[in-house]
Design a protein around this motif. Structure first.
Motif, PDB file in Angstrom:
ATOM      1  N   VAL A   1      14.234  22.062   2.172  1.00 47.41           N
ATOM      2  CA  VAL A   1      13.756  20.685   2.111  1.00 47.41           C
ATOM      3  C   VAL A   1      12.243  20.719   2.271  1.00 47.41           C
ATOM      4  O   VAL A   1      11.716  21.378   3.163  1.00 47.41           O
ATOM      5  N   LEU A   2      11.556  20.011   1.394  1.00 50.07           N
ATOM      6  CA  LEU A   2      10.098  19.893   1.458  1.00 50.07           C
ATOM      7  C   LEU A   2       9.762  18.496   1.960  1.00 50.07           C
ATOM      8  O   LEU A   2      10.165  17.505   1.362  1.00 50.07           O
ATOM      9  N   PHE A   3       9.040  18.418   3.074  1.00 57.67           N
ATOM     10  CA  PHE A   3       8.574  17.133   3.590  1.00 57.67           C
ATOM     11  C   PHE A   3       7.102  16.986   3.240  1.00 57.67           C
ATOM     12  O   PHE A   3       6.293  17.835   3.602  1.00 57.67           O
ATOM     13  N   ILE A   4       6.782  15.914   2.519  1.00 55.66           N
ATOM     14  CA  ILE A   4       5.378  15.620   2.231  1.00 55.66           C
ATOM     15  C   ILE A   4       5.110  14.173   2.623  1.00 55.66           C
ATOM     16  O   ILE A   4       6.027  13.357   2.694  1.00 55.66           O
ATOM     17  N   ASP A   5       3.862  13.884   2.895  1.00 56.53           N
ATOM     18  CA  ASP A   5       3.479  12.515   3.211  1.00 56.53           C
ATOM     19  C   ASP A   5       3.276  11.732   1.920  1.00 56.53           C
ATOM     20  O   ASP A   5       3.097  12.309   0.850  1.00 56.53           O
ATOM     21  N   ALA A   6       3.255  10.427   2.047  1.00 57.83           N
ATOM     22  CA  ALA A   6       3.124   9.554   0.879  1.00 57.83           C
ATOM     23  C   ALA A   6       1.769   9.696   0.184  1.00 57.83           C
ATOM     24  O   ALA A   6       1.634   9.312  -0.965  1.00 57.83           O
ATOM     25  N   ASP A   7       0.798  10.273   0.860  1.00 58.59           N
ATOM     26  CA  ASP A   7      -0.511  10.454   0.220  1.00 58.59           C
ATOM     27  C   ASP A   7      -0.670  11.849  -0.385  1.00 58.59           C
ATOM     28  O   ASP A   7      -1.765  12.252  -0.743  1.00 58.59           O
ATOM     29  N   MET A   8       0.424  12.587  -0.518  1.00 59.40           N
ATOM     30  CA  MET A   8       0.397  13.917  -1.128  1.00 59.40           C
ATOM     31  C   MET A   8       1.039  13.836  -2.508  1.00 59.40           C
ATOM     32  O   MET A   8       2.057  13.191  -2.688  1.00 59.40           O
ATOM     33  N   LEU A   9       0.418  14.492  -3.477  1.00 60.08           N
ATOM     34  CA  LEU A   9       0.940  14.498  -4.836  1.00 60.08           C
ATOM     35  C   LEU A   9       1.281  15.931  -5.230  1.00 60.08           C
ATOM     36  O   LEU A   9       0.655  16.879  -4.772  1.00 60.08           O
TER      37      LEU A   9
ATOM     38  N   TYR B   1       0.830  -1.195   0.000  1.00 56.06           N
ATOM     39  CA  TYR B   1       0.000   0.000   0.000  1.00 56.06           C
ATOM     40  C   TYR B   1       0.872   1.256   0.000  1.00 56.06           C
ATOM     41  O   TYR B   1       0.672   2.156  -0.781  1.00 56.06           O
ATOM     42  N   PHE B   2       1.838   1.299   0.911  1.00 58.22           N
ATOM     43  CA  PHE B   2       2.748   2.444   0.992  1.00 58.22           C
ATOM     44  C   PHE B   2       3.555   2.581  -0.299  1.00 58.22           C
ATOM     45  O   PHE B   2       3.829   3.695  -0.750  1.00 58.22           O
ATOM     46  N   ASP B   3       3.923   1.455  -0.893  1.00 56.97           N
ATOM     47  CA  ASP B   3       4.691   1.505  -2.130  1.00 56.97           C
ATOM     48  C   ASP B   3       3.896   2.142  -3.266  1.00 56.97           C
ATOM     49  O   ASP B   3       4.458   2.879  -4.080  1.00 56.97           O
ATOM     50  N   TRP B   4       2.599   1.865  -3.339  1.00 58.66           N
ATOM     51  CA  TRP B   4       1.785   2.483  -4.386  1.00 58.66           C
ATOM     52  C   TRP B   4       1.740   3.993  -4.190  1.00 58.66           C
ATOM     53  O   TRP B   4       1.827   4.764  -5.160  1.00 58.66           O
ATOM     54  N   LYS B   5       1.598   4.413  -2.952  1.00 51.04           N
ATOM     55  CA  LYS B   5       1.608   5.850  -2.668  1.00 51.04           C
ATOM     56  C   LYS B   5       2.963   6.453  -3.035  1.00 51.04           C
ATOM     57  O   LYS B   5       3.036   7.537  -3.619  1.00 51.04           O
ATOM     58  N   SER B   6       4.027   5.760  -2.679  1.00 50.03           N
ATOM     59  CA  SER B   6       5.372   6.250  -2.996  1.00 50.03           C
ATOM     60  C   SER B   6       5.563   6.366  -4.504  1.00 50.03           C
ATOM     61  O   SER B   6       6.160   7.338  -4.993  1.00 50.03           O
ATOM     62  N   ALA B   7       5.067   5.388  -5.248  1.00 49.03           N
ATOM     63  CA  ALA B   7       5.175   5.440  -6.711  1.00 49.03           C
ATOM     64  C   ALA B   7       4.477   6.688  -7.245  1.00 49.03           C
ATOM     65  O   ALA B   7       4.986   7.348  -8.161  1.00 49.03           O
ATOM     66  N   GLY B   8       3.347   7.041  -6.664  1.00 50.37           N
ATOM     67  CA  GLY B   8       2.633   8.253  -7.068  1.00 50.37           C
ATOM     68  C   GLY B   8       3.427   9.512  -6.777  1.00 50.37           C
ATOM     69  O   GLY B   8       3.465  10.444  -7.588  1.00 50.37           O
ATOM     70  N   VAL B   9       4.078   9.544  -5.627  1.00 49.77           N
ATOM     71  CA  VAL B   9       4.891  10.719  -5.274  1.00 49.77           C
ATOM     72  C   VAL B   9       6.085  10.835  -6.216  1.00 49.77           C
ATOM     73  O   VAL B   9       6.381  11.918  -6.722  1.00 49.77           O
ATOM     74  N   TYR B  10       6.781   9.729  -6.466  1.00 48.25           N
ATOM     75  CA  TYR B  10       7.906   9.763  -7.407  1.00 48.25           C
ATOM     76  C   TYR B  10       7.442  10.259  -8.781  1.00 48.25           C
ATOM     77  O   TYR B  10       8.094  11.096  -9.413  1.00 48.25           O
ATOM     78  N   TYR B  11       6.318   9.751  -9.243  1.00 49.17           N
ATOM     79  CA  TYR B  11       5.788  10.124 -10.550  1.00 49.17           C
ATOM     80  C   TYR B  11       5.462  11.613 -10.613  1.00 49.17           C
ATOM     81  O   TYR B  11       5.848  12.312 -11.559  1.00 49.17           O
ATOM     82  N   THR B  12       4.726  12.116  -9.607  1.00 48.87           N
ATOM     83  CA  THR B  12       4.334  13.526  -9.660  1.00 48.87           C
ATOM     84  C   THR B  12       5.527  14.451  -9.424  1.00 48.87           C
ATOM     85  O   THR B  12       5.523  15.580  -9.910  1.00 48.87           O
TER      86      THR B  12
END
Length: 140
Positions: A84-92, A1-12
């Motif tokens: 440095v920008l800190f965002i959570d894994a559910d932020m795009l 689940y976390f990996d899917w969110k991480s993939a979205g963050v990397y993509y955006t």
């Protein structure tokens, strides 16, 4: 689940035009890391730190992982960037974020409002701050 969110963050991060590098901060115990899929670690730059969800204060809360992640990352692999920008894994990311336009400068942190934390009582601040700084972090 976390990996899917991480993939979205990397993509955006890639498609938004956001400048600078990106690093995922991943909480893992040794057992969790040993079982973690190697392919998931290869999806993008990842800094792994100890899992603080079950911590030394005999409290069980995943909320300890964010300050733990920041503490370990800054001590063990400090970033060279000015901001440095800190965002959570559910932020795009939709577009680049300009920290100076938001009021960030040396010694000034810009943050979202986290009013849901007001009134909470735990040992989170004492875990990560020097004793003289803990009263300034209250009521968390």
């Amino acid at each position: 689940y976390f990996d899917w969110k991480s993939a979205g963050v990397y993509y955006t991060h890639r498609t938004s035009g956001m400048p600078g590098p990106i690093t995922r901060l991943l909480a893992c115990s040794k057992q969790q890391f040993d079982a973690y899929p190697a392919s998931s670690l290869k999806m993008g730059p990842t800094f792994v730190h100890p899992n603080y969800a079950y911590n030394y204060n005999n409290e069980s809360s995943g909320s300890y992982n964010k300050p733990a992640a920041v503490m370990h990352w800054i001590k063990e692999s400090p970033p060279a960037e000015e901001f440095v920008l800190f965002i959570d894994a559910d932020m795009l990311l939709l577009k680049p974020i300009d920290p100076v336009a938001m009021g960030a400068k040396r010694g000034t942190v810009v943050s979202e409002r986290v009013s849901y934390m007001i009134g909470t009582s735990n040992k989170l601040a004492a875990q990560f701050l020097p004793p003289e700084a803990v009263p300034k972090a209250k009521p968390v």
